[in-house]
Motif scaffolding. Sequence first.
Motif, PDB file in Angstrom:
ATOM      1  N   MET A   1      36.587 -70.041  11.997  1.00 58.62           N
ATOM      2  CA  MET A   1      36.647 -69.143  12.924  1.00 58.62           C
ATOM      3  C   MET A   1      37.178 -69.360  14.421  1.00 58.62           C
ATOM      4  SD  MET A   1      36.093 -66.643  10.785  1.00 58.62           S
ATOM      5  CE  MET A   1      36.081 -65.105  11.824  1.00 58.62           C
TER       6      MET A   1
ATOM      7  N   SER B   1      34.726 -69.340  18.375  1.00 58.68           N
ATOM      8  CA  SER B   1      34.436 -67.885  18.538  1.00 58.68           C
ATOM      9  C   SER B   1      33.333 -67.738  17.957  1.00 58.68           C
ATOM     10  CB  SER B   1      35.791 -67.185  18.151  1.00 58.68           C
ATOM     11  OG  SER B   1      37.006 -67.473  18.709  1.00 58.68           O
TER      12      SER B   1
ATOM     13  N   GLN C   1      31.022 -65.460  18.483  1.00 62.34           N
ATOM     14  CA  GLN C   1      30.761 -64.220  18.063  1.00 62.34           C
ATOM     15  C   GLN C   1      31.460 -63.647  16.849  1.00 62.34           C
ATOM     16  OE1 GLN C   1      30.018 -61.821  22.194  1.00 62.34           O
ATOM     17  NE2 GLN C   1      31.465 -63.752  22.800  1.00 62.34           N
ATOM     18  N   SER C   2      32.575 -63.855  16.965  1.00 60.27           N
ATOM     19  CA  SER C   2      33.443 -63.555  15.736  1.00 60.27           C
ATOM     20  C   SER C   2      33.080 -64.095  14.497  1.00 60.27           C
ATOM     21  CB  SER C   2      34.866 -64.197  15.799  1.00 60.27           C
ATOM     22  OG  SER C   2      35.782 -63.908  14.784  1.00 60.27           O
TER      23      SER C   2
ATOM     24  N   THR D   1      29.761 -62.150  13.589  1.00 59.58           N
ATOM     25  CA  THR D   1      30.025 -60.623  12.978  1.00 59.58           C
ATOM     26  C   THR D   1      30.689 -60.890  11.687  1.00 59.58           C
ATOM     27  OG1 THR D   1      31.594 -60.749  14.634  1.00 59.58           O
ATOM     28  CG2 THR D   1      29.607 -59.650  15.123  1.00 59.58           C
ATOM     29  N   ALA D   2      31.681 -61.822  11.475  1.00 58.52           N
ATOM     30  CA  ALA D   2      32.514 -61.956  10.360  1.00 58.52           C
ATOM     31  C   ALA D   2      31.412 -62.176   9.106  1.00 58.52           C
ATOM     32  CB  ALA D   2      33.659 -62.703  10.435  1.00 58.52           C
ATOM     33  N   ALA D   3      30.641 -63.106   9.410  1.00 58.19           N
ATOM     34  CA  ALA D   3      29.552 -63.409   8.417  1.00 58.19           C
ATOM     35  C   ALA D   3      28.784 -62.198   7.862  1.00 58.19           C
ATOM     36  CB  ALA D   3      28.669 -64.497   9.086  1.00 58.19           C
TER      37      ALA D   3
ATOM     38  N   GLY E   1      30.006 -59.011   7.979  1.00 51.88           N
ATOM     39  CA  GLY E   1      30.721 -58.090   7.218  1.00 51.88           C
ATOM     40  C   GLY E   1      31.014 -58.811   5.605  1.00 51.88           C
ATOM     41  N   LEU E   2      31.093 -60.135   5.726  1.00 53.46           N
ATOM     42  CA  LEU E   2      31.078 -60.824   4.281  1.00 53.46           C
ATOM     43  C   LEU E   2      29.850 -60.487   3.539  1.00 53.46           C
ATOM     44  CD1 LEU E   2      32.926 -64.061   5.620  1.00 53.46           C
ATOM     45  CD2 LEU E   2      34.065 -62.540   3.529  1.00 53.46           C
TER      46      LEU E   2
ATOM     47  N   GLN F   1      24.423 -60.889  18.587  1.00 61.23           N
ATOM     48  CA  GLN F   1      25.248 -60.143  17.395  1.00 61.23           C
ATOM     49  C   GLN F   1      24.204 -60.819  16.088  1.00 61.23           C
ATOM     50  OE1 GLN F   1      26.641 -61.929  19.861  1.00 61.23           O
ATOM     51  NE2 GLN F   1      28.466 -60.565  20.198  1.00 61.23           N
TER      52      GLN F   1
ATOM     53  N   GLY G   1      34.317 -57.279  14.291  1.00 62.39           N
ATOM     54  CA  GLY G   1      34.070 -58.639  13.718  1.00 62.39           C
ATOM     55  C   GLY G   1      33.462 -58.366  12.213  1.00 62.39           C
TER      56      GLY G   1
ATOM     57  N   VAL H   1      36.277 -57.548  10.137  1.00 64.70           N
ATOM     58  CA  VAL H   1      37.089 -58.714   9.858  1.00 64.70           C
ATOM     59  C   VAL H   1      36.363 -59.288   8.601  1.00 64.70           C
ATOM     60  CG1 VAL H   1      37.538 -61.224  10.378  1.00 64.70           C
ATOM     61  CG2 VAL H   1      38.146 -59.201  11.898  1.00 64.70           C
ATOM     62  N   GLY H   2      35.059 -59.452   8.587  1.00 66.50           N
ATOM     63  CA  GLY H   2      34.443 -59.975   7.232  1.00 66.50           C
ATOM     64  C   GLY H   2      34.572 -59.259   6.187  1.00 66.50           C
TER      65      GLY H   2
ATOM     66  N   LEU I   1      38.046 -59.853   5.082  1.00 67.13           N
ATOM     67  CA  LEU I   1      38.241 -61.123   4.329  1.00 67.13           C
ATOM     68  C   LEU I   1      37.660 -60.961   3.009  1.00 67.13           C
ATOM     69  CD1 LEU I   1      36.956 -63.558   7.140  1.00 67.13           C
ATOM     70  CD2 LEU I   1      39.359 -63.608   6.006  1.00 67.13           C
TER      71      LEU I   1
ATOM     72  N   ASN J   1      33.807 -60.317  22.304  1.00 66.00           N
ATOM     73  CA  ASN J   1      33.712 -60.363  20.820  1.00 66.00           C
ATOM     74  C   ASN J   1      34.944 -59.688  20.278  1.00 66.00           C
ATOM     75  OD1 ASN J   1      30.928 -59.941  18.387  1.00 66.00           O
ATOM     76  ND2 ASN J   1      32.870 -60.338  18.014  1.00 66.00           N
TER      77      ASN J   1
ATOM     78  N   GLU K   1      37.969 -62.032  20.370  1.00 72.63           N
ATOM     79  CA  GLU K   1      37.780 -63.049  19.445  1.00 72.63           C
ATOM     80  C   GLU K   1      38.055 -62.736  17.939  1.00 72.63           C
ATOM     81  OE1 GLU K   1      33.751 -64.894  19.468  1.00 72.63           O
ATOM     82  OE2 GLU K   1      33.827 -65.537  21.488  1.00 72.63           O
ATOM     83  N   SER K   2      37.417 -61.492  17.516  1.00 73.62           N
ATOM     84  CA  SER K   2      37.776 -60.922  16.380  1.00 73.62           C
ATOM     85  C   SER K   2      39.303 -60.631  16.241  1.00 73.62           C
ATOM     86  CB  SER K   2      36.861 -59.858  15.965  1.00 73.62           C
ATOM     87  OG  SER K   2      35.632 -59.988  16.114  1.00 73.62           O
TER      88      SER K   2
ATOM     89  N   MET L   1      41.807 -62.280  17.358  1.00 80.74           N
ATOM     90  CA  MET L   1      42.398 -63.730  16.941  1.00 80.74           C
ATOM     91  C   MET L   1      42.110 -63.833  15.487  1.00 80.74           C
ATOM     92  SD  MET L   1      41.531 -66.231  19.930  1.00 80.74           S
ATOM     93  CE  MET L   1      40.077 -65.821  20.280  1.00 80.74           C
ATOM     94  N   ALA L   2      41.046 -63.372  14.826  1.00 74.69           N
ATOM     95  CA  ALA L   2      40.607 -63.868  13.549  1.00 74.69           C
ATOM     96  C   ALA L   2      41.505 -62.701  12.741  1.00 74.69           C
ATOM     97  CB  ALA L   2      39.158 -63.660  13.050  1.00 74.69           C
TER      98      ALA L   2
ATOM     99  N   LYS M   1      44.879 -64.363  12.451  1.00 75.74           N
ATOM    100  CA  LYS M   1      45.000 -65.661  11.741  1.00 75.74           C
ATOM    101  C   LYS M   1      45.027 -65.267  10.189  1.00 75.74           C
ATOM    102  CE  LYS M   1      42.497 -69.839  10.783  1.00 75.74           C
ATOM    103  NZ  LYS M   1      41.474 -70.695  11.063  1.00 75.74           N
ATOM    104  N   PHE M   2      44.086 -64.346   9.825  1.00 73.64           N
ATOM    105  CA  PHE M   2      43.914 -64.428   8.360  1.00 73.64           C
ATOM    106  C   PHE M   2      44.667 -63.240   7.931  1.00 73.64           C
ATOM    107  CE2 PHE M   2      39.908 -66.097   9.940  1.00 73.64           C
ATOM    108  CZ  PHE M   2      39.809 -67.455   9.246  1.00 73.64           C
TER     109      PHE M   2
END
Lengths: 320, 279
Positions: free
Chosen positions: A53, A56, A58-59, A62-64, A66-67, A89, B129, B132-133, B136, B160, B163-164, B166-167, B170-171
Amino acid sequence: METKSESLREAYGNELVSLGKRDPNVVVLDADLSSSTRTGIFGKEFPDRFFNMGISEQSMVTAAAGLALSGKKVFASTFAVFLMRTYEQIRQSVCYNNLDVKFVTTHAGITVGEDGATHQIIEDIGVMAGLPHMSVIVPVDAVETRSVIRYVHDFTVTPYYIRLTREKFPVLNDADYEYVPRKSVTFKDGSDLAIIGCGVMVSFALQAAKELKSKGIDARVINMSSIKPMDREAVVKAASETGRILTVEEHSIYNGLGSRVAEIVGEEYPALVHRMGMRDTFGKSGKSWELFDYFHLGVPDIVRSAESVFREEKRFESIS
Amino acid sequence: MEQLIIPETEISRYAEIARQVRINTIKMVYAASSGHPGGSLSAADILTVLYFREMNINPVEPDDPDRDRFILSKGHASPGMYSVLSLRGFFPLELLKDFRRLNSKLEGHVHKGVPGIESSTGSLGQGLGVGVGMALAAKLDKKDYHVFVMIGDGELEEGNIWESMMAGYKFKLNNLIVVLDRNGVQLDGKTQDVMPLHDIPGMVKSFGWNVIEIDGHDIRQIIIALERAKSSKDLPTFIVAHTVKGKGVSYMEGNYKYHGSPPASEKEYHQALKELGGE
């Protein structure tokens, strides 16, 4: 040191690969430190399930979330100190949602060494253990690291904070050791006082116990890797059977292992408790092992503290 | 997209639902003596189009793995969100009256325990964010659902978010769609006074995203923008929806005092309902 040492983060990276092979739902995130945290080993094997990531955090957190909300088993790693900036977060998006995200951080504590105070987090256990739904484990060696990683993957679906380090640590457990949730391990029995520790301090405590023995003091040494939830029975047993407890940790004396032991002792079986750790101070640059002496956390310091705890007059009458 | 024909009757149906959302919002915050009407009123039209037209969701099967996901990152717009969900059939309308009360499922800020809510939100900057998860995960699972995230414009002040962003680039998350509720007002005042952002579409574009600008109260424009976003080939899409804070209640429109406060008196309450055609 006589015992052989092994890297905890290397053990983590390799265990992730084993998990990845048997569970396609495992995903791993990192924040530009994958060659240091060793999640890169997983990334090389499973590039589709590894997400770098960038710097980042924080990104990443938060992505964790969402996954995990989408059914993935998520491992997220960076240096322990940098995860702390995402406290909120973690609180809101991971813990409040109660998600299957395992934060496995490396480079915790003063064993970061030369990088100095900016990178030596000694508050993280308290920060993480205060969060509802969060469990906190500090593996004592590479064997326990592998077992803990397997355990949290196979048997849990809630958030975990697992604290690893940069330095290799002495291997204290037998190769076939399996982590049992919430259970501490008594490496050495003893009846004069109990030294309760976590992380590398347990191996120091074992060396100290040898010296104490020669001085006629029989110290019990307990590996309390599970900080939250904690093995209350073992703490109470230590308090009731020895009446004297010394806690040792590579962390602040505030809000860490020692504080939690003192809480349990205070609530359930008042006994002497002395906490060894970082005393409201930041770390500093130096070789890891030099720093333990500098901050009075080395083996001789443990011996001295144990002697003074042993000599101190008991302030509580035994209840039994 | 020009060939997209949307009958006038359909447009007025959504407008009517959005009006009900606004009426419910006023009733909920007044009954609770607290809550956030301004950002619910500005988002009502977009939320309605998402839940009644654009999203593949089924209130009877809220956990369908193939469903579209929606995250309300501006979790304080909970009265609007809960109203839309109940009108869409996720839970009975009666529950709305207990909003913010002890033992009610309807927490002050959006809460995952409520049927139809995908993630608890309320602390700004985190929902993108989380989206984004989810996007993905859709790619990993080879599923073609979309992830919609609504953010507020004050929220763009949170690091935040960027940052998100950018992700998302990227993806190549072309399944991720952000709708910005650009109402220009945050808790302490106008966004341009509190923390001015020089050029939002330019900022978003420089992060590599598709940008679409619309009037966030024009239902036809909302539909067309969301349809265009859904057909993106390899980039995530960011819809800048220009809206009016407190839309529909004259004394709330553009007034930061109603970001986080209910009608201040019974008189104000009745005036709001009257203006919305609610009594």
